[in-house]
Design a protein around this motif. Structure first.
Motif, PDB file in Angstrom:
ATOM      1  N   HIS A   4       0.836  -1.210   0.000  1.00 50.04           N
ATOM      2  CA  HIS A   4       0.000   0.000   0.000  1.00 50.04           C
ATOM      3  C   HIS A   4       0.869   1.257   0.000  1.00 50.04           C
ATOM      4  N   LEU A   5       1.940   1.244   0.785  1.00 50.91           N
ATOM      5  CA  LEU A   5       2.850   2.396   0.792  1.00 50.91           C
ATOM      6  C   LEU A   5       3.467   2.621  -0.583  1.00 50.91           C
ATOM      7  N   GLN A   6       3.799   1.513  -1.257  1.00 50.89           N
ATOM      8  CA  GLN A   6       4.341   1.626  -2.616  1.00 50.89           C
ATOM      9  C   GLN A   6       3.319   2.267  -3.546  1.00 50.89           C
ATOM     10  N   HIS A   7       2.060   1.880  -3.368  1.00 50.69           N
ATOM     11  CA  HIS A   7       0.973   2.484  -4.152  1.00 50.69           C
ATOM     12  C   HIS A   7       0.888   3.987  -3.892  1.00 50.69           C
ATOM     13  N   LEU A   8       1.003   4.370  -2.621  1.00 55.23           N
ATOM     14  CA  LEU A   8       0.927   5.796  -2.272  1.00 55.23           C
ATOM     15  C   LEU A   8       2.096   6.575  -2.869  1.00 55.23           C
ATOM     16  N   GLN A   9       3.263   5.940  -2.902  1.00 57.20           N
ATOM     17  CA  GLN A   9       4.436   6.622  -3.420  1.00 57.20           C
ATOM     18  C   GLN A   9       4.405   6.751  -4.937  1.00 57.20           C
ATOM     19  N   VAL A  10       4.010   5.680  -5.611  1.00 60.81           N
ATOM     20  CA  VAL A  10       4.074   5.667  -7.073  1.00 60.81           C
ATOM     21  C   VAL A  10       2.821   6.247  -7.711  1.00 60.81           C
ATOM     22  N   GLU A  11       1.657   5.773  -7.260  1.00 57.72           N
ATOM     23  CA  GLU A  11       0.401   6.204  -7.885  1.00 57.72           C
ATOM     24  C   GLU A  11      -0.077   7.561  -7.358  1.00 57.72           C
ATOM     25  N   ARG A  12       0.000   7.736  -6.040  1.00 57.40           N
ATOM     26  CA  ARG A  12      -0.476   8.985  -5.443  1.00 57.40           C
ATOM     27  C   ARG A  12       0.604  10.062  -5.366  1.00 57.40           C
ATOM     28  N   ARG A  13       1.844   9.645  -5.514  1.00 64.78           N
ATOM     29  CA  ARG A  13       2.999  10.561  -5.507  1.00 64.78           C
ATOM     30  C   ARG A  13       3.043  11.422  -4.238  1.00 64.78           C
ATOM     31  N   LEU A  14       2.869  10.765  -3.107  1.00 64.07           N
ATOM     32  CA  LEU A  14       2.939  11.496  -1.847  1.00 64.07           C
ATOM     33  C   LEU A  14       4.368  11.931  -1.567  1.00 64.07           C
ATOM     34  N   ALA A  15       4.501  13.070  -0.908  1.00 66.89           N
ATOM     35  CA  ALA A  15       5.812  13.601  -0.564  1.00 66.89           C
ATOM     36  C   ALA A  15       6.491  12.684   0.456  1.00 66.89           C
ATOM     37  N   PRO A  16       7.829  12.672   0.478  1.00 69.70           N
ATOM     38  CA  PRO A  16       8.556  11.812   1.427  1.00 69.70           C
ATOM     39  C   PRO A  16       8.137  12.026   2.878  1.00 69.70           C
ATOM     40  N   ARG A  17       7.919  13.273   3.271  1.00 71.15           N
ATOM     41  CA  ARG A  17       7.512  13.534   4.650  1.00 71.15           C
ATOM     42  C   ARG A  17       6.143  12.914   4.939  1.00 71.15           C
ATOM     43  N   THR A  18       5.215  13.018   3.993  1.00 68.64           N
ATOM     44  CA  THR A  18       3.889  12.440   4.176  1.00 68.64           C
ATOM     45  C   THR A  18       3.963  10.920   4.228  1.00 68.64           C
ATOM     46  N   LEU A  19       4.802  10.340   3.383  1.00 60.34           N
ATOM     47  CA  LEU A  19       4.979   8.890   3.400  1.00 60.34           C
ATOM     48  C   LEU A  19       5.513   8.412   4.745  1.00 60.34           C
ATOM     49  N   GLN A  20       6.427   9.184   5.334  1.00 61.50           N
ATOM     50  CA  GLN A  20       6.967   8.802   6.634  1.00 61.50           C
ATOM     51  C   GLN A  20       5.882   8.860   7.709  1.00 61.50           C
ATOM     52  N   LEU A  21       5.022   9.874   7.637  1.00 63.70           N
ATOM     53  CA  LEU A  21       3.917   9.979   8.590  1.00 63.70           C
ATOM     54  C   LEU A  21       2.973   8.785   8.455  1.00 63.70           C
ATOM     55  N   TYR A  22       2.703   8.378   7.204  1.00 63.64           N
ATOM     56  CA  TYR A  22       1.841   7.223   6.974  1.00 63.64           C
ATOM     57  C   TYR A  22       2.516   5.948   7.475  1.00 63.64           C
ATOM     58  N   THR A  23       3.821   5.850   7.256  1.00 62.01           N
ATOM     59  CA  THR A  23       4.561   4.677   7.725  1.00 62.01           C
ATOM     60  C   THR A  23       4.469   4.567   9.250  1.00 62.01           C
ATOM     61  N   ASP A  24       4.658   5.693   9.933  1.00 61.50           N
ATOM     62  CA  ASP A  24       4.548   5.707  11.394  1.00 61.50           C
ATOM     63  C   ASP A  24       3.139   5.310  11.839  1.00 61.50           C
ATOM     64  N   ALA A  25       2.133   5.786  11.098  1.00 61.93           N
ATOM     65  CA  ALA A  25       0.742   5.464  11.445  1.00 61.93           C
ATOM     66  C   ALA A  25       0.478   3.970  11.306  1.00 61.93           C
ATOM     67  N   PHE A  26       1.014   3.369  10.253  1.00 61.12           N
ATOM     68  CA  PHE A  26       0.801   1.930  10.048  1.00 61.12           C
ATOM     69  C   PHE A  26       1.582   1.105  11.080  1.00 61.12           C
ATOM     70  N   GLU A  27       2.750   1.609  11.509  1.00 59.19           N
ATOM     71  CA  GLU A  27       3.506   0.917  12.561  1.00 59.19           C
ATOM     72  C   GLU A  27       2.686   0.887  13.849  1.00 59.19           C
ATOM     73  N   ARG A  28       2.022   2.007  14.150  1.00 59.03           N
ATOM     74  CA  ARG A  28       1.182   2.058  15.351  1.00 59.03           C
ATOM     75  C   ARG A  28       0.016   1.065  15.227  1.00 59.03           C
ATOM     76  N   LEU A  29      -0.587   1.027  14.045  1.00 57.32           N
ATOM     77  CA  LEU A  29      -1.696   0.104  13.820  1.00 57.32           C
ATOM     78  C   LEU A  29      -1.240  -1.348  14.017  1.00 57.32           C
ATOM     79  N   GLN A  30      -0.103  -1.691  13.443  1.00 61.68           N
ATOM     80  CA  GLN A  30       0.424  -3.045  13.549  1.00 61.68           C
ATOM     81  C   GLN A  30       0.746  -3.394  14.998  1.00 61.68           C
ATOM     82  N   ARG A  31       1.340  -2.424  15.721  1.00 60.54           N
ATOM     83  CA  ARG A  31       1.696  -2.657  17.125  1.00 60.54           C
ATOM     84  C   ARG A  31       0.462  -2.859  17.979  1.00 60.54           C
TER      85      ARG A  31
END
Length: 314
Positions: free
Chosen positions: A14-41
């Protein structure tokens, strides 16, 4: 900082989709990554829940846990947005039947209290003399003092102030009645209200009116005019107020609405009459006015901390 490699494969996809298809900025991708880490935890903590089997009550519990960890409502709202997008993507892929994040909301962020000047600072602002370096003439200084007196002495909004005309009339949005010592304005929702004008403000109005003809353009009906002789704008009022606050040596940025807050706060401190303050401010609902009771309590707390022998010293 969380690494995407720590996430389960379908979330990384999904993150790859956000980066390639949605072209999210690196900072936004990091925020999403942190959010998914919290969800997984949160999902892996006992009792563990498989993410694709999570139900709304699980998401509500995890949201409450984030709040309990001290995350601000705005941060939780961002995390929920990321989670909602993940489950929406899984839904399009046919991996989940429904989005469990739909209907889950972040805690409400507390509304910041309006900032008000102290009584001493408000008086200093009204009594400030113009800084000669800004090219202010005696007429502009008198105009600025009149504006401060009406904003602070009557609790006017800046829009109500600049809409004031020289006198009453069918087309007048507002005016000052010197004989009756009152200001008549058209507030929000086209509601008219009248407020008393104190002696210092009345004097300031008379002083300004004596000098106004030397600046105002022929036929201009506005009470407050610029150097060009036309009606003063709200942005010009803000600029002049900022200069006057600097000239007065005030330690904070001052804007027109701060003087309205100061009017309400100081009046409530002295009278304790919330209904009267509501009427003078033109608030349709008293709950809007009740914020000033919190300001008043804050003032009392400061007095207590500074003066009471049992106050906790910081």
């Amino acid at each position: 900082m969380t690494s995407a490699a720590e996430l389960q494969p379908d979330i990384r996809e999904h993150l790859q989709h956000l980066q390639v298809e949605r072209r999210l900025a690196p900072r936004t991708l990091q925020l999403y990554t942190d959010a998914f880490e919290r969800l997984q935890r949160l999902a892996s903590a006992a009792p563990a829940v498989a993410l694709r089997q999570a139900q709304p009550h699980h998401l509500r519990r995890w949201t409450a846990q984030l709040h309990g960890e001290g995350l601000a409502p705005r941060s939780i709202a961002l995390i929920l947005s990321a989670w909602r997008g993940l489950y929406r993507w899984w839904g399009r892929e046919g991996l989940v039947a429904a989005n469990p994040v739909d209907g889950v909301r972040a805690p409400k962020a507390p509304k910041p209290l309006p900032k008000a000047l102290s009584v001493d600072d408000a008086v200093a602002l009204a009594d400030a003399t113009a800084d000669s370096s800004d090219g202010s003439s005696p007429a502009l200084s008198a105009r600025d003092q009149c504006m401060v007196e009406l904003l602070y002495g009557c609790g006017l909004r800046v829009g109500e102030l600049v809409a004031l005309d020289l006198g009453a009339g069918a087309a007048a949005a507002g005016w000052i009645d010197l004989a009756d010592a009152s200001a008549h304005v058209l507030g929000k929702g086209s509601k008219r209200r009248s407020v008393p004008v104190g002696a210092p403000a009345l004097k300031a109005v008379r002083d300004w009116l004596a000098l106004r003809p030397g600046i105002a353009a022929p036929g201009e009906t506005a009470l407050f005019v610029s150097q060009r002789g036309t009606r003063l704008t709200a942005s010009q009022v803000r600029s002049r107020l900022k200069r006057r606050a600097i000239a007065a040596g005030l330690p904070t940025h001052v804007h027109p609405h701060m003087l309205r807050h100061s009017f309400a706060s100081h009046l409530l401190q002295s009278s304790g009459d919330l209904r009267a303050v509501q009427e003078l401010l033109g608030h349709a609902n008293i709950t809007t006015t009740q914020v000033y009771t919190q300001l008043d309590f804050g003032h009392l707390s400061k007095v207590y901390d500074a003066a009471h022998p049992r106050a906790r010293k910081r």
